[in-house]
Design a protein around this motif. Structure first.
Motif, PDB file in Angstrom:
ATOM      1  N   UNK A  52       0.825  -1.207   0.000  1.00 61.09           N
ATOM      2  CA  UNK A  52       0.000   0.000   0.000  1.00 61.09           C
ATOM      3  C   UNK A  52       0.859   1.256   0.000  1.00 61.09           C
ATOM      4  N   UNK A  53       1.949   1.216   0.722  1.00 61.72           N
ATOM      5  CA  UNK A  53       2.868   2.363   0.764  1.00 61.72           C
ATOM      6  C   UNK A  53       3.493   2.608  -0.616  1.00 61.72           C
ATOM      7  N   UNK A  54       3.957   1.531  -1.255  1.00 64.84           N
ATOM      8  CA  UNK A  54       4.573   1.652  -2.576  1.00 64.84           C
ATOM      9  C   UNK A  54       3.557   2.092  -3.627  1.00 64.84           C
ATOM     10  N   UNK A  55       2.329   1.554  -3.534  1.00 62.95           N
ATOM     11  CA  UNK A  55       1.259   2.005  -4.443  1.00 62.95           C
ATOM     12  C   UNK A  55       1.011   3.493  -4.263  1.00 62.95           C
ATOM     13  N   UNK A  56       0.968   3.926  -3.000  1.00 62.27           N
ATOM     14  CA  UNK A  56       0.715   5.339  -2.710  1.00 62.27           C
ATOM     15  C   UNK A  56       1.803   6.249  -3.234  1.00 62.27           C
ATOM     16  N   UNK A  57       3.060   5.809  -3.119  1.00 60.70           N
ATOM     17  CA  UNK A  57       4.170   6.628  -3.623  1.00 60.70           C
ATOM     18  C   UNK A  57       4.067   6.824  -5.130  1.00 60.70           C
ATOM     19  N   UNK A  58       3.730   5.750  -5.842  1.00 58.21           N
ATOM     20  CA  UNK A  58       3.600   5.858  -7.294  1.00 58.21           C
ATOM     21  C   UNK A  58       2.387   6.708  -7.655  1.00 58.21           C
ATOM     22  N   UNK A  59       1.263   6.463  -6.979  1.00 58.01           N
ATOM     23  CA  UNK A  59       0.058   7.250  -7.259  1.00 58.01           C
ATOM     24  C   UNK A  59       0.287   8.735  -6.977  1.00 58.01           C
ATOM     25  N   UNK A  60       0.937   9.043  -5.859  1.00 54.64           N
ATOM     26  CA  UNK A  60       1.190  10.439  -5.509  1.00 54.64           C
ATOM     27  C   UNK A  60       2.102  11.109  -6.533  1.00 54.64           C
TER      28      UNK A  60
END
Length: 429
Positions: free
Chosen positions: A92-100
């Motif tokens: 979830x953290x890695x997904x969030x970094x890419x999405x952000x």
């Protein structure tokens, strides 16, 4: 929002598009974020597969009464479960970094958009009408001078209520603004095929994110204490009507319109247009939104722009249409036409509408899709938005272009039915 798979497959084209926007290359950074995410997902998948296999082996070990092997396998499963639990949070953290990272990157301009740094590099597409010769007037007044002399426009009392960048209209000017909005809605719905809506003025984070006001432009918005955002334009509410939906291709294009108050903090515009109604925290606008397929979008852009221009034609107001350069385009736009109306009091043209085609940029953020005829798969919708028109600025244009030597204002003929037959706005006695 961009498709990271497309960026992986087309890094040079992506960076070239950003360069036209005046930005540096970002593909390598984004691909690295995606590689870290993908690598972690692979580890999770391998761990889950091993956990499933080990669970089956435990049964076999117990069946053969091999308690040592069973215990070792159970310990391994416990370790894998712990890894998977923590690994899901890391995913979830890695997904969030890419999405952000993707969320703050502007859309890529179409090939026919001229390159440039600012409004000086915009290209005039057409000009309609000539600035009027105002009989008996050597120096045309600006709208706020006209309004205050008529006793129908009050900035001082508005400032007592709300501070700077607000106005109180009264009497015939208040009715003129109402008449303009009604005229625009009647034209766009009755002639141009848009469906009128009344929409919420307060929206949640995901709606503001869907049309790309968030996260990058939060300072330009007003937020309530309980977490809602006041809409800066009805584009937010209208476009998000299709969020998280799958439409039939036969339903497209959808053409939507609404007249709403709009609220903008005008962050970064200190010292600009401080007098009058040009740049306010609250104003009224008739918005046009289209939801289309990829194949329909460019023709719909020309059509939408023509629908906005028609308002000015019927009001008899001179205007020019400008194709914005890469440095002057909005964040979500791939191509934008600005319509600029002539203001005699300023002796210049001023923007009264922006009509933009956004590709699937907003469709991806909203997860709004359509299913082509005969197809099982879905595609993201393409979106367009434009002003049809900004009502307050149209009021300004009518006042300045129809001002008379005695300080009165003629009412354009098309508006007189909306004004109860009133032909002239005169000073309050």
């Amino acid at each position: 929002m961009f498709d990271i798979k497309w960026i992986r497959d087309n890094p040079e084209a992506f960076d070239a598009g950003l360069a036209r926007r005046g930005l540096g290359a970002l593909s390598a950074e984004l691909i690295a974020l995606d590689e870290a995410r993908r690598s972690h997902i692979t580890k999770l998948q391998e761990a889950q597969a091993r956990r499933n296999a080990a669970s089956k082996e435990i049964g076999k070990a117990k069946a053969s009464k091999d308690e040592a092997t069973a215990s070792a396998l159970m310990a391994e499963v416990a370790t894998l479960k712990e890894f998977l639990t923590s690994g899901e949070e890391e995913e979830r953290v890695l997904d969030g970094k890419l999405r952000d990272a993707l969320s703050v990157i502007p859309n890529l301009p179409l090939e026919d958009v001229p390159e440039g740094k600012d409004e000086k590099d915009n290209v005039e597409v057409r000009r309609v009408g000539e600035p009027p010769k105002l009989e008996g007037i050597n120096q045309p007044l600006q709208h706020f001078e006209l309004g205050e002399r008529l006793g129908l426009m009050d900035f001082e009392r508005a400032a007592k209520l709300s501070g700077a960048r607000f106005v109180v209209l009264r009497g015939a000017l208040a009715r003129l603004e109402r008449a303009l909005g009604a005229f625009m809605l009647d034209l766009q719905t009755g002639t141009n095929g848009y469906t009128e809506h009344i929409v919420p003025l307060l929206v949640r984070d995901d709606a503001a994110y869907g049309t790309a006001q968030l996260p990058k432009f939060s300072e330009d918005l007003f937020r309530t204490e309980n977490g809602f955002w006041l809409i800066p334009t009805a584009e937010v509410s209208l476009t998000n009507l299709v969020r998280e939906e799958i439409l039939d291709e036969d339903a497209l294009p959808m053409r939507l319109t609404a007249q709403t108050p709009c609220f903008r903090s005008e962050a970064g515009s200190a010292g600009r247009d401080t007098r009058g109604m040009i740049r306010q925290h609250q104003f009224t606008k008739v918005e046009l939104v289209s939801i289309t397929t990829a194949e329909q979008a460019l023709d719909e852009h020309e059509r939408m722009t023509a629908c906005a221009e028609e308002v000015l034609k019927r009001l008899g107001l001179p205007f020019r249409t400008m194709l914005l350069c890469t440095g002057d385009m909005g964040f979500a736009s791939r191509k934008t036409y600005d319509i600029e109306v002539w203001l005699p009091g300023e002796n210049t043209y001023r923007e009264i509408s922006s009509c933009s085609v956004c590709g699937d940029f907003q469709g991806r953020r909203m997860n709004a899709r359509y299913r082509p005829k005969g197809a099982k798969d879905t595609r993201f919708v393409h979106t367009l938005n434009g002003s049809g028109l900004a009502v307050g600025r149209t009021l300004i244009a009518v006042m300045e272009n129809y001002q008379q030597a005695d300080g009165s204002i003629l009412v354009p003929e098309v508006l007189r039915p909306y004004m109860g037959g009133l032909e002239r706005i005169e000073k309050v006695q």
